[in-house]
Design a protein around this motif. Structure first.
Motif, PDB file in Angstrom:
ATOM      1  N   MET A   1       0.844  -1.188   0.000  1.00  0.00           N
ATOM      2  CA  MET A   1       0.000   0.000   0.000  1.00  0.00           C
ATOM      3  C   MET A   1       0.882   1.242   0.000  1.00  0.00           C
ATOM      4  O   MET A   1       1.730   1.409   0.866  1.00  0.00           O
ATOM      5  CB  MET A   1      -0.880   0.004   1.249  1.00  0.00           C
ATOM      6  CG  MET A   1      -1.807   1.179   1.334  1.00  0.00           C
ATOM      7  SD  MET A   1      -2.822   1.033   2.802  1.00  0.00           S
ATOM      8  CE  MET A   1      -3.171   2.746   3.067  1.00  0.00           C
ATOM      9  N   THR A   2       0.725   2.101  -0.991  1.00  0.00           N
ATOM     10  CA  THR A   2       1.503   3.331  -1.060  1.00  0.00           C
ATOM     11  C   THR A   2       0.940   4.332  -0.056  1.00  0.00           C
ATOM     12  O   THR A   2      -0.254   4.640  -0.082  1.00  0.00           O
ATOM     13  CB  THR A   2       1.477   3.922  -2.478  1.00  0.00           C
ATOM     14  OG1 THR A   2       2.018   2.951  -3.372  1.00  0.00           O
ATOM     15  CG2 THR A   2       2.309   5.184  -2.562  1.00  0.00           C
ATOM     16  N   GLN A  12      14.945  -0.124   1.229  1.00  0.00           N
ATOM     17  CA  GLN A  12      13.929  -1.061   1.707  1.00  0.00           C
ATOM     18  C   GLN A  12      14.388  -1.686   3.009  1.00  0.00           C
ATOM     19  O   GLN A  12      15.531  -2.093   3.139  1.00  0.00           O
ATOM     20  CB  GLN A  12      13.694  -2.156   0.664  1.00  0.00           C
ATOM     21  CG  GLN A  12      12.619  -3.144   1.084  1.00  0.00           C
ATOM     22  CD  GLN A  12      12.267  -4.097  -0.042  1.00  0.00           C
ATOM     23  OE1 GLN A  12      11.730  -3.694  -1.058  1.00  0.00           O
ATOM     24  NE2 GLN A  12      12.600  -5.365   0.120  1.00  0.00           N
ATOM     25  N   THR A  14      13.144  -4.612   5.905  1.00  0.00           N
ATOM     26  CA  THR A  14      12.202  -5.667   6.262  1.00  0.00           C
ATOM     27  C   THR A  14      12.264  -5.892   7.769  1.00  0.00           C
ATOM     28  O   THR A  14      13.343  -6.110   8.323  1.00  0.00           O
ATOM     29  CB  THR A  14      12.539  -6.978   5.519  1.00  0.00           C
ATOM     30  OG1 THR A  14      12.505  -6.730   4.122  1.00  0.00           O
ATOM     31  CG2 THR A  14      11.528  -8.074   5.864  1.00  0.00           C
ATOM     32  N   VAL A  26      -2.199  -5.211  10.312  1.00  0.00           N
ATOM     33  CA  VAL A  26      -1.670  -4.589   9.094  1.00  0.00           C
ATOM     34  C   VAL A  26      -2.063  -3.109   9.064  1.00  0.00           C
ATOM     35  O   VAL A  26      -1.236  -2.229   8.793  1.00  0.00           O
ATOM     36  CB  VAL A  26      -2.193  -5.327   7.842  1.00  0.00           C
ATOM     37  CG1 VAL A  26      -1.773  -4.593   6.567  1.00  0.00           C
ATOM     38  CG2 VAL A  26      -1.689  -6.764   7.829  1.00  0.00           C
ATOM     39  N   GLN A  30       0.353   0.277   9.112  1.00  0.00           N
ATOM     40  CA  GLN A  30       0.256   1.325   8.093  1.00  0.00           C
ATOM     41  C   GLN A  30      -0.069   2.674   8.716  1.00  0.00           C
ATOM     42  O   GLN A  30       0.520   3.699   8.345  1.00  0.00           O
ATOM     43  CB  GLN A  30      -0.771   0.920   7.028  1.00  0.00           C
ATOM     44  CG  GLN A  30      -0.251  -0.233   6.184  1.00  0.00           C
ATOM     45  CD  GLN A  30      -1.303  -0.839   5.275  1.00  0.00           C
ATOM     46  OE1 GLN A  30      -2.496  -0.677   5.474  1.00  0.00           O
ATOM     47  NE2 GLN A  30      -0.839  -1.560   4.266  1.00  0.00           N
ATOM     48  N   GLU A  41       6.044   3.191   0.881  1.00  0.00           N
ATOM     49  CA  GLU A  41       5.137   2.062   0.726  1.00  0.00           C
ATOM     50  C   GLU A  41       5.350   1.067   1.854  1.00  0.00           C
ATOM     51  O   GLU A  41       6.472   0.877   2.317  1.00  0.00           O
ATOM     52  CB  GLU A  41       5.427   1.384  -0.623  1.00  0.00           C
ATOM     53  CG  GLU A  41       4.458   0.282  -0.993  1.00  0.00           C
ATOM     54  CD  GLU A  41       4.833  -0.350  -2.333  1.00  0.00           C
ATOM     55  OE1 GLU A  41       3.946  -0.951  -2.945  1.00  0.00           O
ATOM     56  OE2 GLU A  41       5.999  -0.256  -2.761  1.00  0.00           O
ATOM     57  N   VAL A  42       4.279   0.418   2.289  1.00  0.00           N
ATOM     58  CA  VAL A  42       4.352  -0.615   3.323  1.00  0.00           C
ATOM     59  C   VAL A  42       3.621  -1.849   2.806  1.00  0.00           C
ATOM     60  O   VAL A  42       2.453  -1.762   2.419  1.00  0.00           O
ATOM     61  CB  VAL A  42       3.711  -0.146   4.652  1.00  0.00           C
ATOM     62  CG1 VAL A  42       3.739  -1.274   5.683  1.00  0.00           C
ATOM     63  CG2 VAL A  42       4.415   1.089   5.182  1.00  0.00           C
ATOM     64  N   ARG A  43       4.319  -2.975   2.787  1.00  0.00           N
ATOM     65  CA  ARG A  43       3.676  -4.249   2.452  1.00  0.00           C
ATOM     66  C   ARG A  43       3.851  -5.170   3.649  1.00  0.00           C
ATOM     67  O   ARG A  43       4.950  -5.305   4.174  1.00  0.00           O
ATOM     68  CB  ARG A  43       4.343  -4.887   1.212  1.00  0.00           C
ATOM     69  CG  ARG A  43       4.117  -4.089  -0.046  1.00  0.00           C
ATOM     70  CD  ARG A  43       4.440  -4.878  -1.308  1.00  0.00           C
ATOM     71  NE  ARG A  43       5.734  -5.532  -1.290  1.00  0.00           N
ATOM     72  CZ  ARG A  43       6.896  -4.944  -1.552  1.00  0.00           C
ATOM     73  NH1 ARG A  43       6.938  -3.643  -1.815  1.00  0.00           N
ATOM     74  NH2 ARG A  43       8.018  -5.629  -1.533  1.00  0.00           N
ATOM     75  N   VAL A  44       2.764  -5.790   4.084  1.00  0.00           N
ATOM     76  CA  VAL A  44       2.812  -6.685   5.241  1.00  0.00           C
ATOM     77  C   VAL A  44       2.375  -8.076   4.799  1.00  0.00           C
ATOM     78  O   VAL A  44       1.331  -8.233   4.174  1.00  0.00           O
ATOM     79  CB  VAL A  44       1.912  -6.181   6.393  1.00  0.00           C
ATOM     80  CG1 VAL A  44       2.001  -7.121   7.585  1.00  0.00           C
ATOM     81  CG2 VAL A  44       2.301  -4.759   6.793  1.00  0.00           C
ATOM     82  N   ASN A  45       3.209  -9.073   5.120  1.00  0.00           N
ATOM     83  CA  ASN A  45       2.876 -10.463   4.830  1.00  0.00           C
ATOM     84  C   ASN A  45       2.366 -11.089   6.123  1.00  0.00           C
ATOM     85  O   ASN A  45       3.133 -11.296   7.065  1.00  0.00           O
ATOM     86  CB  ASN A  45       4.121 -11.197   4.320  1.00  0.00           C
ATOM     87  CG  ASN A  45       3.814 -12.634   3.925  1.00  0.00           C
ATOM     88  OD1 ASN A  45       3.009 -13.312   4.548  1.00  0.00           O
ATOM     89  ND2 ASN A  45       4.480 -13.094   2.893  1.00  0.00           N
ATOM     90  N   ALA A  51       7.002  -7.074   7.683  1.00  0.00           N
ATOM     91  CA  ALA A  51       6.609  -5.799   7.079  1.00  0.00           C
ATOM     92  C   ALA A  51       7.765  -5.344   6.199  1.00  0.00           C
ATOM     93  O   ALA A  51       8.893  -5.230   6.671  1.00  0.00           O
ATOM     94  CB  ALA A  51       6.320  -4.762   8.154  1.00  0.00           C
TER      95      ALA A  51
END
Length: 91
Positions: A1-2, A12, A14, A26, A30, A41-45, A51
């Motif tokens: 998500m930007t 980057q 992690t 999540v 954010q 941007e943040v991406r969470v698995n 993250a």
């Protein structure tokens, strides 16, 4: 998500975040990182609890971990063990 499209995002980081098991955490991550202007941007698995944060050089992993910590979650750099078992005592 930007979060901040104007941020450079050329770096980057992690982080391993404890207790991420649903969309609510999540959203918490954010919301915690959005005020940091250098976070693009943040991406969470959810499966791995990781993250992945794209950011510029104004942001350090410490800043990210503190922001997530202030939101009530515990984040550590990927590959580190909680409790610093990795540090060996020098004799």
């Amino acid at each position: 998500m930007t979060l901040n499209a104007s941020a450079a995002g050329n770096l980057q980081t992690t982080l391993q975040v404890a207790g991420v098991d649903c969309a609510e955490e999540v959203s918490m991550i954010q919301r915690a990182l959005k005020p940091l202007g250098g976070v693009r941007e943040v991406r969470v698995n959810i499966m791995s609890g990781k993250a992945i944060i794209a950011h510029d050089e104004t942001i350090t992993p410490e800043v990210l971990m503190k922001a997530i910590g202030d939101a009530g979650l515990k984040a550590i750099p990927e590959g580190e063990k909680a409790g610093d078992e990795t540090q060996q005592r020098q004799k």
